[in-house]
Design a protein around this motif. Structure first.
Motif, PDB file in Angstrom:
ATOM      1  N   LEU A 215       0.823  -1.203   0.000  1.00 32.38           N
ATOM      2  CA  LEU A 215       0.000   0.000   0.000  1.00 32.38           C
ATOM      3  C   LEU A 215       0.861   1.260   0.000  1.00 32.38           C
ATOM      4  CD1 LEU A 215      -2.851  -0.927   2.521  1.00 32.38           C
ATOM      5  CD2 LEU A 215      -2.978  -0.848   0.023  1.00 32.38           C
ATOM      6  N   GLU A 216       1.993   1.195   0.673  1.00 33.78           N
ATOM      7  CA  GLU A 216       2.878   2.355   0.733  1.00 33.78           C
ATOM      8  C   GLU A 216       3.436   2.712  -0.642  1.00 33.78           C
ATOM      9  OE1 GLU A 216       4.660   2.030   5.268  1.00 33.78           O
ATOM     10  OE2 GLU A 216       5.596   0.855   3.658  1.00 33.78           O
ATOM     11  N   MET A 217       3.538   1.726  -1.533  1.00 31.44           N
ATOM     12  CA  MET A 217       4.157   1.944  -2.837  1.00 31.44           C
ATOM     13  C   MET A 217       3.155   1.944  -3.982  1.00 31.44           C
ATOM     14  SD  MET A 217       7.292   2.241  -1.912  1.00 31.44           S
ATOM     15  CE  MET A 217       8.067   2.228  -3.535  1.00 31.44           C
ATOM     16  N   PHE A 218       1.949   1.449  -3.746  1.00 37.23           N
ATOM     17  CA  PHE A 218       1.007   1.175  -4.836  1.00 37.23           C
ATOM     18  C   PHE A 218       0.521   2.476  -5.477  1.00 37.23           C
ATOM     19  CE2 PHE A 218      -2.561  -0.812  -7.003  1.00 37.23           C
ATOM     20  CZ  PHE A 218      -2.009  -2.031  -7.349  1.00 37.23           C
ATOM     21  N   GLU A 219       0.405   2.447  -6.811  1.00 35.15           N
ATOM     22  CA  GLU A 219      -0.128   3.592  -7.543  1.00 35.15           C
ATOM     23  C   GLU A 219      -1.101   3.083  -8.601  1.00 35.15           C
ATOM     24  OE1 GLU A 219       1.530   7.363 -10.215  1.00 35.15           O
ATOM     25  OE2 GLU A 219       2.782   6.456  -8.649  1.00 35.15           O
ATOM     26  N   TRP A 220      -2.289   3.703  -8.655  1.00 36.36           N
ATOM     27  CA  TRP A 220      -3.323   3.260  -9.586  1.00 36.36           C
ATOM     28  C   TRP A 220      -3.212   4.009 -10.909  1.00 36.36           C
ATOM     29  CZ3 TRP A 220      -4.946   4.237  -4.367  1.00 36.36           C
ATOM     30  CH2 TRP A 220      -5.196   3.075  -3.647  1.00 36.36           C
ATOM     31  N   SER A 221      -3.537   3.298 -11.981  1.00 37.13           N
ATOM     32  CA  SER A 221      -3.441   3.893 -13.312  1.00 37.13           C
ATOM     33  C   SER A 221      -4.613   4.830 -13.562  1.00 37.13           C
ATOM     34  CB  SER A 221      -3.444   2.785 -14.378  1.00 37.13           C
ATOM     35  OG  SER A 221      -4.712   2.142 -14.428  1.00 37.13           O
ATOM     36  N   ASP A 222      -4.423   5.742 -14.514  1.00 36.77           N
ATOM     37  CA  ASP A 222      -5.500   6.666 -14.875  1.00 36.77           C
ATOM     38  C   ASP A 222      -6.691   5.913 -15.444  1.00 36.77           C
ATOM     39  OD1 ASP A 222      -3.741   8.559 -14.053  1.00 36.77           O
ATOM     40  OD2 ASP A 222      -3.495   9.549 -16.013  1.00 36.77           O
ATOM     41  N   ALA A 223      -6.410   4.839 -16.178  1.00 39.77           N
ATOM     42  CA  ALA A 223      -7.500   4.048 -16.761  1.00 39.77           C
ATOM     43  C   ALA A 223      -8.352   3.406 -15.674  1.00 39.77           C
ATOM     44  CB  ALA A 223      -6.929   2.979 -17.690  1.00 39.77           C
ATOM     45  N   LEU A 224      -7.703   2.882 -14.634  1.00 37.11           N
ATOM     46  CA  LEU A 224      -8.447   2.255 -13.541  1.00 37.11           C
ATOM     47  C   LEU A 224      -9.264   3.293 -12.787  1.00 37.11           C
ATOM     48  CD1 LEU A 224      -9.038  -0.282 -11.866  1.00 37.11           C
ATOM     49  CD2 LEU A 224      -7.042   0.283 -10.460  1.00 37.11           C
ATOM     50  N   LEU A 225      -8.674   4.455 -12.519  1.00 37.22           N
ATOM     51  CA  LEU A 225      -9.409   5.518 -11.834  1.00 37.22           C
ATOM     52  C   LEU A 225     -10.629   5.938 -12.649  1.00 37.22           C
ATOM     53  CD1 LEU A 225      -6.362   7.656 -10.668  1.00 37.22           C
ATOM     54  CD2 LEU A 225      -7.958   6.480  -9.165  1.00 37.22           C
ATOM     55  N   GLY A 226     -10.427   6.102 -13.952  1.00 38.43           N
ATOM     56  CA  GLY A 226     -11.544   6.501 -14.806  1.00 38.43           C
ATOM     57  C   GLY A 226     -12.646   5.471 -14.858  1.00 38.43           C
ATOM     58  N   SER A 227     -12.293   4.186 -14.731  1.00 37.36           N
ATOM     59  CA  SER A 227     -13.301   3.120 -14.825  1.00 37.36           C
ATOM     60  C   SER A 227     -14.282   3.139 -13.657  1.00 37.36           C
ATOM     61  CB  SER A 227     -12.615   1.751 -14.896  1.00 37.36           C
ATOM     62  OG  SER A 227     -12.024   1.408 -13.649  1.00 37.36           O
ATOM     63  N   ILE A 228     -13.902   3.767 -12.526  1.00 38.97           N
ATOM     64  CA  ILE A 228     -14.823   3.849 -11.380  1.00 38.97           C
ATOM     65  C   ILE A 228     -15.269   5.286 -11.119  1.00 38.97           C
ATOM     66  CG2 ILE A 228     -13.891   1.786 -10.286  1.00 38.97           C
ATOM     67  CD1 ILE A 228     -12.468   3.661  -8.305  1.00 38.97           C
ATOM     68  N   GLY A 229     -15.037   6.163 -12.112  1.00 39.47           N
ATOM     69  CA  GLY A 229     -15.557   7.521 -12.012  1.00 39.47           C
ATOM     70  C   GLY A 229     -14.736   8.460 -11.158  1.00 39.47           C
ATOM     71  N   VAL A 230     -13.427   8.205 -11.039  1.00 40.05           N
ATOM     72  CA  VAL A 230     -12.550   9.069 -10.247  1.00 40.05           C
ATOM     73  C   VAL A 230     -11.609   9.816 -11.194  1.00 40.05           C
ATOM     74  CG1 VAL A 230     -10.727   9.159  -8.499  1.00 40.05           C
ATOM     75  CG2 VAL A 230     -12.648   7.585  -8.225  1.00 40.05           C
ATOM     76  N   ALA A 231     -11.538  11.134 -11.059  1.00 39.73           N
ATOM     77  CA  ALA A 231     -10.658  11.935 -11.905  1.00 39.73           C
ATOM     78  C   ALA A 231      -9.201  11.703 -11.503  1.00 39.73           C
ATOM     79  CB  ALA A 231     -11.006  13.415 -11.769  1.00 39.73           C
ATOM     80  N   PRO A 232      -8.340  11.337 -12.425  1.00 42.86           N
ATOM     81  CA  PRO A 232      -6.926  11.116 -12.093  1.00 42.86           C
ATOM     82  C   PRO A 232      -6.259  12.407 -11.609  1.00 42.86           C
ATOM     83  CG  PRO A 232      -7.481  10.146 -14.225  1.00 42.86           C
ATOM     84  CD  PRO A 232      -8.636  11.005 -13.831  1.00 42.86           C
ATOM     85  N   SER A 233      -5.483  12.301 -10.545  1.00 44.90           N
ATOM     86  CA  SER A 233      -4.740  13.433 -10.002  1.00 44.90           C
ATOM     87  C   SER A 233      -3.709  12.878  -9.033  1.00 44.90           C
ATOM     88  CB  SER A 233      -5.679  14.400  -9.267  1.00 44.90           C
ATOM     89  OG  SER A 233      -6.083  13.863  -8.024  1.00 44.90           O
ATOM     90  N   PRO A 234      -2.728  13.697  -8.629  1.00 46.50           N
ATOM     91  CA  PRO A 234      -1.753  13.207  -7.644  1.00 46.50           C
ATOM     92  C   PRO A 234      -2.408  12.738  -6.343  1.00 46.50           C
ATOM     93  CG  PRO A 234      -0.956  15.224  -8.679  1.00 46.50           C
ATOM     94  CD  PRO A 234      -2.366  15.033  -9.145  1.00 46.50           C
ATOM     95  N   GLU A 235      -3.576  13.302  -5.990  1.00 45.59           N
ATOM     96  CA  GLU A 235      -4.258  12.936  -4.746  1.00 45.59           C
ATOM     97  C   GLU A 235      -5.036  11.638  -4.857  1.00 45.59           C
ATOM     98  OE1 GLU A 235      -6.661  16.318  -3.687  1.00 45.59           O
ATOM     99  OE2 GLU A 235      -5.178  16.972  -2.229  1.00 45.59           O
ATOM    100  N   THR A 236      -5.323  11.196  -6.098  1.00 46.24           N
ATOM    101  CA  THR A 236      -6.125   9.976  -6.264  1.00 46.24           C
ATOM    102  C   THR A 236      -5.320   8.796  -6.799  1.00 46.24           C
ATOM    103  OG1 THR A 236      -6.850  10.691  -8.476  1.00 46.24           O
ATOM    104  CG2 THR A 236      -8.272  11.267  -6.602  1.00 46.24           C
ATOM    105  N   ARG A 237      -4.147   9.055  -7.374  1.00 46.21           N
ATOM    106  CA  ARG A 237      -3.360   7.952  -7.943  1.00 46.21           C
ATOM    107  C   ARG A 237      -2.756   7.054  -6.870  1.00 46.21           C
ATOM    108  NH1 ARG A 237      -1.667  12.203 -11.565  1.00 46.21           N
ATOM    109  NH2 ARG A 237      -2.648  11.913 -13.609  1.00 46.21           N
ATOM    110  N   LYS A 238      -2.585   7.586  -5.668  1.00 47.66           N
ATOM    111  CA  LYS A 238      -2.052   6.780  -4.569  1.00 47.66           C
ATOM    112  C   LYS A 238      -2.543   7.344  -3.245  1.00 47.66           C
ATOM    113  CE  LYS A 238       2.261   7.034  -3.684  1.00 47.66           C
ATOM    114  NZ  LYS A 238       3.723   6.918  -3.774  1.00 47.66           N
TER     115      LYS A 238
END
Length: 357
Positions: A215-238
């Motif tokens: 969890l300390e290292m994990f970062e989510w892709s923009d595609a994954l964030l978009g698939s659940i309706g979350v706007a990609p940003s530094p605050e949401t990628r990890k």
């Protein structure tokens, strides 16, 4: 969560001003609300809870991506509303589970999901039909297959609405400090804090530490964030881990036997509590979730507030005031000799806290 909404922020600010003014002997505070403002407060409070829960569930969906490969999260996890209910007369306990779609998950609050399930049921006690009592309700995310982190399930839980406004009063009166200074109450201070968030149940303690490192290292892709309706940003990628408390080690273990890694994380501009708990400890905790133990915990927590209220009547008044503001449907305006509460119909007025002789 409060400070993100203008109406609720203004309300808490006015109550803090009133509280500080009442420290002086002989002061009388006037709290003036316009009727439309009271309506706005109630709507804002409900919207605040829904936004907070929606953010929590979206974060849980992102955590569910740890359950397998691919960016179709719904293919990795099954989402269910799980309710523990009880028949009051016999004290028999039962568990209900109902599969949810994402649309159902976002359409209503977690508490409403639980109560709605119980409303479908009736029991016959020999004399009449009744509705079971709600003991606990959570939303569970169950993996559909094996995952490398040995995660058995994810669970979200949000505090009851009354606990949220009780917590606001706790903060206004610095209840933690009051409790810690009172020798008769200091041993109960752990009952005051009641934070809900995301729990991740893993196979064992080693799996818990592996998951924490991921969890300390994990970062989510923009595609994954978009698939659940979350706007990609530094605050949401990890996530940002703000605080870590390790209650797995013997030196930090609690007297109750409860074990977990407890985190405070920031994500999407909000703060959440995340617990990583071994399966054995989770099952032991689940066994203890009876009406008796749950009621005992809640009663003890309320005892703290009631003891403080008996010493500080103003504390009790502020609790009643927030209950009235958030759930005012026909209720009488609470009374305190040092506070005047005025409700005006003139829409030109705004929330105010005034002091007078």
């Amino acid at each position: 969560m409060v400070t993100l909404d203008r109406h609720l922020n203004e309300l808490v600010t006015s109550l803090q001003i009133a509280r500080e003014s009442l420290r002086e002997e002989g002061r009388i505070v006037t709290l003036t609300f316009q009727r439309s403002t009271v309506d706005s407060i109630q709507k804002s409070f409900g919207a605040m809870i829904r936004r907070g829960e929606e953010a929590l569930h979206r974060m849980a969906l992102l955590f569910s991506s740890l359950l397998g490969e691919g960016e179709d999260i719904q293919a990795l996890v099954e989402i269910s509303s799980v309710v523990i209910g009880e028949v009051p007369q016999s004290r028999e306990r039962f568990t209900l589970s109902q599969t949810l779609t994402l649309e159902e998950l976002y359409a209503t609050t977690d508490l409403d999901l639980g109560t709605r399930q119980l409303r479908k049921l009736r029991y016959f006690d020999g004399e009449g039909w009744g509705v079971p009592a709600l003991i606990s309700n959570v939303v569970e995310y169950q993996p559909r297959g094996y995952n490398t982190f040995n995660i058995h399930k994810l669970m979200t839980r949000v505090k009851a609405e009354e606990e949220i406004w009780n917590k606001v009063v706790d903060e206004i009166f610095h209840l933690d400090s009051l409790v810690s200074r009172d020798k008769q109450l200091s041993h109960l201070s752990r009952y005051v804090k009641d934070v809900f968030g995301l729990k991740m149940v893993v196979a064992d303690e080693m799996s818990a530490y592996r998951l924490l490192a991921a969890l300390e290292m994990f970062e989510w892709s923009d595609a994954l964030l978009g698939s659940i309706g979350v706007a990609p940003s530094p605050e949401t990628r990890k996530i940002t881990i703000i605080e870590t408390k390790d209650y797995l080690s013997e030196s930090r273990a609690k007297n109750s036997g409860w074990k977990a890694i407890k985190l405070v994380v920031g994500w999407g501009g909000r703060l959440f509590e995340v617990q990583i708990q071994p399966l054995r400890n989770y099952l032991r905790e689940r066994e203890k979730l009876t009406q008796e133990s749950h009621a005992s915990f809640k009663a003890t927590r309320e005892e703290v507030r009631n003891r403080i209220a008996s010493q500080l009547p103003l504390f009790s008044f502020f609790r009643d005031l927030l209950r009235w503001l958030f759930r005012a449907e026909g209720a009488l305006v609470p009374h305190h000799p040092a506070v005047r509460v005025l409700v005006e119909e003139d829409e030109s007025e705004t929330i105010s806290a005034e002091t007078g002789a």
